[in-house]
Enzyme design. Structure first.
Site, PDB file in Angstrom:
ATOM      1  CE  LYS A 151      61.914  45.785  48.836  1.00  0.00           C
ATOM      2  NZ  LYS A 151      60.817  45.244  49.676  1.00  0.00           N
ATOM      3  CD  GLU A 180      58.387  47.067  59.272  1.00  0.00           C
ATOM      4  OE1 GLU A 180      58.682  46.393  58.447  1.00  0.00           O
ATOM      5  OE2 GLU A 180      58.762  48.334  59.119  1.00  0.00           O
ATOM      6  CB  THR A 202      62.647  48.473  58.201  1.00  0.00           C
ATOM      7  OG1 THR A 202      62.184  48.668  56.698  1.00  0.00           O
ATOM      8  CG2 THR A 202      62.094  48.965  59.404  1.00  0.00           C
ATOM      9  CD1 TRP A 261      62.968  48.441  52.315  1.00  0.00           C
ATOM     10  CD2 TRP A 261      61.448  49.192  50.800  1.00  0.00           C
ATOM     11  NE1 TRP A 261      61.624  47.541  52.332  1.00  0.00           N
ATOM     12  CE2 TRP A 261      60.865  48.276  51.622  1.00  0.00           C
ATOM     13  CE3 TRP A 261      61.081  49.928  49.921  1.00  0.00           C
ATOM     14  CZ2 TRP A 261      59.456  47.771  51.316  1.00  0.00           C
ATOM     15  CZ3 TRP A 261      59.402  49.668  49.438  1.00  0.00           C
ATOM     16  CH2 TRP A 261      58.807  48.644  50.204  1.00  0.00           C
TER      17      TRP A 261
END
Lengths: 538, 538
Positions: free
Chosen positions: B436, B325, B183, B441
């Site tokens: 975003k 996650e 991420t 991201w």
């Protein structure tokens, strides 16, 4: 290299909290002789937490077995959760068992308390003294009118609940026992299957998938399958996990009552044994309803019945296959994509199969002795064996010889099956020694032993004969000792005190000898062939 | 008392075998510049087993990381299974990352091989020398025309496959790492999430439930969400587990190509970020299709977009919430039963929520510092924290301070949310530091640091501004050093060599000072309020 995910256990309290937190307004309805009782998951959750407190008050051991003896109801659902969510073990007693079987399994499981519907209290109470570990009997008022004796062991469910405090649920070990269900069909004593929290949660998730029952917040689910059968086929846990509304028939199991409930409550999903759907067809045919799926299992679904539903009720019956030892749902006869445009007869034939294992279950057919795999050509047959996280590994303290697992770790189902090239299961022959009547097992071997206890009987074999209402009924084939005479009436009179009423053979045929296999065992196969065209008087 | 069920591990090879055994005839279609390529799960299974052999041939370690760098395709699905089913770890590289991030994560994960689509080979190859552990680059011919250098590290996917032998898959430990996804949004270095076999199988089962995507044998599923995003939102595993046909867009990601594929292939379920659906609306509106559900996530789904789909395409968009996650699907905005008969606007507002956690995930909102629970009144907000078997416990070898779990074992999402009395989640504020854009991201902190590296900049803060196409785009708020002057053009020129093209601020505003919180941190909240009505030139 290890995964780095949370160590969250798969425990039944996660289902409970999910329903409690998110579906507090979703209805739970229970039918009874005085009409329906309406509640919600919110009320159910509060009562379930207090029921946990009741179990503490009664002094039930930390992993004590808690028996239930009742119909499908909200209270039964409270027990389904309060018992395992406090670490104890739910033991659902089949109210249709013969008294000796009931006392055997209550003693074998060492039930400390039994929760009994008042409408079946009369069946239960005469056995209580023989149940040596039962210290408490909690009566659930379901509109029944059984007389309650003045006995210190008896208490009232609602009175206990009103006095109890809610408890926290936090089971942290997914390997713990959650519930037990005894399978009474095979030879010998009933055998106990012990579900873990893990197996129950995974079975629930599998039941939720659309290739099985596909329950969602849009559904109103009515389990007709009794909650004393394995996990009520997963619906008892899947509905709370999905936020589906629940409708319980209570003791009102007559076809017309069930049909009315389906219509009145807008039931979208229901499930039960073929006998139930046979009986309900006249009440559902042509009636407006919201059903999207009817799950059926416990016995093979006759193609004609499924087709009658498709034609007269608007939806075919979805056949599911499984057994107590598989939690129970293991496969479903969902129509494969390639047959979407097939003709009705082809589809109906496909739907009559036990079908494709649910994701999570693997199936094989093998020679039962050598474990040699058999071809998936829909012709070769072998013992159906399964494996997966909701298949049992072993029975609970079994009698010698009651072995469930093969040496290589698969579960022996005792069913004989063929599989097609897609791995779709077709049950070719049920376990030789069993008869399935109205969704319940009858052990032919036990019946034979009872018949053969008659002094004039030389030998006897019992086989299942197709029956329009009960799916199968027992036919007794009796060889009379030389020089003696015997009538059907005498055989039945002899059996009356020995077996449950619904075990009584539908007919008695006198034969010269029971056909034998090469190793001298009764050849049920030959007997079944001999009586294949047999017409029962019904 | 222990359960007595089989110790069957939850491993990805069970998904593989399920599809291989039961859905061999179900189609898998991949689009490309020369049209679609048609295959089946049967062919896929054979190729996947041989791909396992390729990994052996290449000498990839027993738990070696196998990188992928490509579009959604059947070959990517082969990698999704061959890698974890041989005990290795799939590492999907996000082709849209900035080069330095890509080399960072390939080195951090210690990728031994990377499988690269030829159409994006040009993006990848310049980085290969900086990826110090990468020994092999396997090129997948997807119709791209990138020049391939003469380099011993490069081999061809189909050539390797043709020469390889199929292997057996038998992972026996559900705790093993199955795949990794980094991420890149938060501050600091990208962080690796390591999924286990167990978490992946459970996430798959949850995705199958009808409150999520409800995939079945009746579906044709098209994941538009890239397979380099977390598990392609579970569809990559759920479709094989359900027997749903699969349609992959390949590199043909233009809205008109996606819409044509949906219509031509009879797609019933698809999923992707809001930007995708925004772009496709004109091509789907009024067009006959078989879609039953459109899953959307990655960013909040604008209510207007969902309503436009309901009105013009015939089905509203289903919002799902989650993050890398959380595997990623953690909740869904499925409409609750009580609103079935509500007016359209009420329904649309409800659907715009992140919604109810999937069964298996529990959510709470708390004060991020004290862990004090906040009221579920849809007004109070707090940090959204989750727990469940497919939520990450920790990052892979994280930088100091990158803590994911609270002391009491919940996962910190970094999102700020309110929850209503039914526990339905409404994301009130995304993590302060993230923007975003088109489902990807952008770290505002990284951008700020880049801007502040300009000698004339005193300080800079970057906030996300709503954008009709990309959902959000960065707005740079710059404070010029006293006595200096600076233009927007100079700021952007300064950034060009420092950040990815799509990270470039949409506009630069010069302000007198960055508003601060009481503890002296940049107050993004105040900045966002100040520019709430900001109109981007687009």
């Amino acid at each position: 290299m290890r995964g780095l995910m949370q160590d969250s256990p798969l425990t039944i309290d996660t289902i409970f909290r999910h329903a409690e937190q998110h579906y507090g307004d979703v209805p739970i309805v229970t039918n009874g002789p005085k009409g329906v009782t309406r509640s919600t998951y919110g009320e159910w959750a509060d009562r379930t937490r207090r029921l946990g407190g009741v179990l503490d008050t009664l002094g039930i051991s930390a992993d004590g077995r808690v028996g239930t003896f009742g119909w499908n109801s909200q209270r039964h659902l409270e027990l389904y959760f309060a018992v395992p969510c406090t670490g104890r073990v739910l033991h659902t007693l089949n109210i249709r068992l013969f008294p000796e079987q009931l006392t055997y399994i209550a003693n074998h499981a060492e039930d400390e308390v039994v929760f009994v519907d008042r409408s079946v209290f009369g069946l239960f109470w005469p056995l209580v003294d023989a149940m040596t570990t039962v210290r408490h009997v909690v009566v659930m008022e379901d509109g029944g009118d059984a007389e309650l004796p003045d006995d210190p062991r008896i208490s009232d469910y609602e009175t206990l609940l009103a006095a109890a405090s809610p408890v926290e649920f936090d089971v942290r070990d997914e390997g713990l026992a959650a519930s037990m269900c005894y399978t009474s069909g095979t030879t010998g004593n009933p055998k106990g299957v012990v579900y873990s929290h893990r197996s129950t949660v995974l079975h629930t998730m599998a039941a939720l998938s659309p290739n099985a029952f596909g329950l969602s917040v849009r559904d109103v689910a009515m389990p007709v399958v009794p909650m004393f059968h394995a996990n009520a086929w997963g619906i008892a846990q899947a509905a709370p996990a999905a936020g589906a509304a629940l409708v319980f028939p209570g003791p009102m199991m007559q076809p017309e009552n069930l049909a009315k409930l389906i219509v009145d409550e807008g039931v979208t999903f229901t499930a039960g044994v073929p006998t139930i759907w046979q009986g309900m067809l006249p009440f559902l045919a042509g009636t407006p309803h919201k059903l999207r799926e009817i799950g059926c299992g416990g016995s093979a679904v006759p193609k004609a019945l499924s087709e009658a539903y498709r034609e007269q009720v608007g939806i075919p019956i979805l056949q599911a296959w499984g057994m107590t030892e598989t939690s129970p749902v293991a496969s479903s006869g969902v129509l494969p994509r390639r047959l979407e445009d097939a003709d009705d007869d082809t589809k109906a034939t496909e739907r009559a199969r036990a079908g494709i294992p649910l994701f999570g279950v693997e199936a094989r057919i093998v020679d039962a002795d050598t474990l040699e795999p058999q071809a998936w050509d829909d012709t070769a047959t072998g013992e159906l064996q399964v494996r997966g996280p909701w298949c049992a590994k072993e029975y609970y303290n079994p009698d010698a010889g009651a072995v469930l697992s093969t040496d290589d770790g698969w579960m022996k189902t005792g069913d004989v099956a063929a599989m097609d090239s897609y791995g779709s299961i077709r049950i070719a022959d049920r376990t030789k020694d069993l008869i399935k009547s109205g969704g319940e097992w009858i052990s032919s071997v036990d019946l034979e032993n009872a018949i053969m206890s008659h002094p004039k009987v030389a030998e006897a074999a019992v086989v299942g004969i197709p029956h329009p209402k009960w799916d199968e009924r027992p036919l007794a084939c009796v060889v009379v000792k030389p020089g003696e005479t015997l009538t059907e009436e005498e055989v039945l009179q002899h059996l009356k005190p020995l077996v449950a009423k619904w075990w009584m053979p539908e007919a008695v045929e006198f034969i010269d000898e029971v056909p034998k296999t090469s190793v001298g065992k009764f050849s049920k196969k030959d007997l079944r062939a001999k009586f294949a065209e047999y017409e029962l008087k019904s």
